[in-house]
Design a protein around this motif. Structure first.
Motif, PDB file in Angstrom:
ATOM      1  N   TRP A 150     -12.816  71.946  53.419  1.00 38.12           N
ATOM      2  CA  TRP A 150     -11.588  71.738  54.197  1.00 38.12           C
ATOM      3  C   TRP A 150     -11.794  72.075  55.673  1.00 38.12           C
ATOM      4  CZ3 TRP A 150      -7.466  69.122  52.523  1.00 38.12           C
ATOM      5  CH2 TRP A 150      -7.394  68.867  51.144  1.00 38.12           C
ATOM      6  N   THR A 151     -12.667  73.024  55.987  1.00 36.73           N
ATOM      7  CA  THR A 151     -12.901  73.374  57.389  1.00 36.73           C
ATOM      8  C   THR A 151     -13.957  72.465  58.016  1.00 36.73           C
ATOM      9  OG1 THR A 151     -14.480  75.121  56.757  1.00 36.73           O
ATOM     10  CG2 THR A 151     -12.190  75.780  57.125  1.00 36.73           C
ATOM     11  N   THR A 152     -15.098  72.304  57.371  1.00 35.45           N
ATOM     12  CA  THR A 152     -16.205  71.531  57.944  1.00 35.45           C
ATOM     13  C   THR A 152     -15.921  70.039  57.956  1.00 35.45           C
ATOM     14  OG1 THR A 152     -17.754  73.208  57.188  1.00 35.45           O
ATOM     15  CG2 THR A 152     -18.682  71.068  57.783  1.00 35.45           C
ATOM     16  N   VAL A 153     -15.422  69.497  56.859  1.00 35.51           N
ATOM     17  CA  VAL A 153     -15.221  68.056  56.752  1.00 35.51           C
ATOM     18  C   VAL A 153     -13.899  67.619  57.379  1.00 35.51           C
ATOM     19  CG1 VAL A 153     -14.969  66.115  55.141  1.00 35.51           C
ATOM     20  CG2 VAL A 153     -16.678  67.892  54.697  1.00 35.51           C
ATOM     21  N   LEU A 154     -12.801  68.288  57.023  1.00 34.23           N
ATOM     22  CA  LEU A 154     -11.480  67.827  57.459  1.00 34.23           C
ATOM     23  C   LEU A 154     -10.921  68.554  58.675  1.00 34.23           C
ATOM     24  CD1 LEU A 154      -9.822  67.154  54.005  1.00 34.23           C
ATOM     25  CD2 LEU A 154     -10.867  65.527  55.580  1.00 34.23           C
ATOM     26  N   GLY A 155     -11.616  69.559  59.179  1.00 33.11           N
ATOM     27  CA  GLY A 155     -11.232  70.186  60.441  1.00 33.11           C
ATOM     28  C   GLY A 155     -10.132  71.223  60.358  1.00 33.11           C
ATOM     29  N   PHE A 156      -9.870  71.777  59.185  1.00 37.25           N
ATOM     30  CA  PHE A 156      -8.883  72.850  59.072  1.00 37.25           C
ATOM     31  C   PHE A 156      -9.480  74.137  59.614  1.00 37.25           C
ATOM     32  CE2 PHE A 156      -6.856  69.793  56.492  1.00 37.25           C
ATOM     33  CZ  PHE A 156      -5.550  70.200  56.257  1.00 37.25           C
ATOM     34  N   GLU A 157      -8.634  75.031  60.052  1.00 37.04           N
ATOM     35  CA  GLU A 157      -9.051  76.307  60.627  1.00 37.04           C
ATOM     36  C   GLU A 157      -8.772  77.418  59.621  1.00 37.04           C
ATOM     37  OE1 GLU A 157      -7.116  79.177  64.027  1.00 37.04           O
ATOM     38  OE2 GLU A 157      -7.022  77.018  64.334  1.00 37.04           O
TER      39      GLU A 157
ATOM     40  N   LEU B 234     -21.824  63.527  57.557  1.00 39.88           N
ATOM     41  CA  LEU B 234     -21.818  64.785  56.806  1.00 39.88           C
ATOM     42  C   LEU B 234     -22.320  64.617  55.377  1.00 39.88           C
ATOM     43  CD1 LEU B 234     -18.396  66.207  58.044  1.00 39.88           C
ATOM     44  CD2 LEU B 234     -20.694  67.028  58.655  1.00 39.88           C
ATOM     45  N   GLY B 235     -22.636  63.377  54.989  1.00 38.66           N
ATOM     46  CA  GLY B 235     -23.124  63.136  53.642  1.00 38.66           C
ATOM     47  C   GLY B 235     -22.060  63.299  52.560  1.00 38.66           C
ATOM     48  N   VAL B 236     -20.801  63.071  52.922  1.00 38.30           N
ATOM     49  CA  VAL B 236     -19.703  63.206  51.963  1.00 38.30           C
ATOM     50  C   VAL B 236     -19.454  61.845  51.316  1.00 38.30           C
ATOM     51  CG1 VAL B 236     -17.241  63.732  51.699  1.00 38.30           C
ATOM     52  CG2 VAL B 236     -18.644  65.076  53.295  1.00 38.30           C
ATOM     53  N   PRO B 237     -19.600  61.742  49.998  1.00 38.24           N
ATOM     54  CA  PRO B 237     -19.340  60.465  49.325  1.00 38.24           C
ATOM     55  C   PRO B 237     -17.883  60.034  49.496  1.00 38.24           C
ATOM     56  CG  PRO B 237     -20.445  62.009  47.849  1.00 38.24           C
ATOM     57  CD  PRO B 237     -20.040  62.772  49.071  1.00 38.24           C
ATOM     58  N   HIS B 238     -17.684  58.727  49.653  1.00 35.52           N
ATOM     59  CA  HIS B 238     -16.334  58.195  49.843  1.00 35.52           C
ATOM     60  C   HIS B 238     -16.322  56.720  49.488  1.00 35.52           C
ATOM     61  CE1 HIS B 238     -17.554  56.096  53.526  1.00 35.52           C
ATOM     62  NE2 HIS B 238     -18.267  57.186  53.786  1.00 35.52           N
ATOM     63  N   SER B 239     -15.103  56.196  49.309  1.00 37.71           N
ATOM     64  CA  SER B 239     -14.945  54.761  49.085  1.00 37.71           C
ATOM     65  C   SER B 239     -15.097  54.040  50.416  1.00 37.71           C
ATOM     66  CB  SER B 239     -13.554  54.484  48.513  1.00 37.71           C
ATOM     67  OG  SER B 239     -12.567  54.667  49.529  1.00 37.71           O
TER      68      SER B 239
END
Length: 150
Positions: A28-35, A98-103
């Motif tokens: 949630w912090t690294t991929v989506l930018g939450f603090e 970031l190597g995060v799998p996605h559609s």
């Protein structure tokens, strides 16, 4: 006649049960930018100031043992609004970096979306509403389709 419902201001936060607090918090912090806010023993509080949204992660003192399954009663997925298709394409590039799998980015009558999974298989949709669909639901602009106040 029933009295009108009291006011709601929008979405305050989401609380998610997770198996691995640290892995979920990193996503949630690294991929989506939450603090991250100050961590507690079995809870992580995260905020996204731009979206005015909080995410609370908990392992219920180690009692969470299975990954998420949207086929069970409860939440199906979380859709996070993005301003438009170009922003969605930027998210696609970020996830690739970031190597995060996605559609792939997919178009529907309601807009464009991209799907991915957080730790514990939690489904996250990044969604850019189509202007035509915004009009159908009574919004002047697709960016008005977010749970927040101005």
């Amino acid at each position: 006649m029933t009295a009108p419902s009291p006011r709601l201001l929008g979405l305050s936060h989401l609380a998610l049960s997770v198996v691995d607090l640290d892995a979920a918090a990193r996503f949630w912090t690294t991929v989506l930018g939450f603090e991250p806010l100050e961590p507690a023993e079995s809870v992580r509080f995260l905020i996204h100031r731009g979206a005015r949204l909080g995410v609370v992660l908990t392992d219920h003192a180690g009692a969470v043992t299975h990954p998420f399954d949207e086929r069970r009663t409860g939440l199906d997925h979380l859709a996070l609004a993005v301003p438009g298709e170009a922003d969605l394409r930027a998210w696609e590039r970020r996830l690739d970096e970031l190597g995060v799998p996605h559609s792939p980015v997919t178009a529907t009558d309601a807009g464009h979306h991209l799907n991915l999974r957080a730790p514990d298989r939690f489904p996250v949709e990044l969604y850019a509403m189509a202007p035509s669909f915004a009009a159908v639901v009574g919004l002047a602009d697709p960016v008005d389709a977010v749970a927040r106040t101005h």
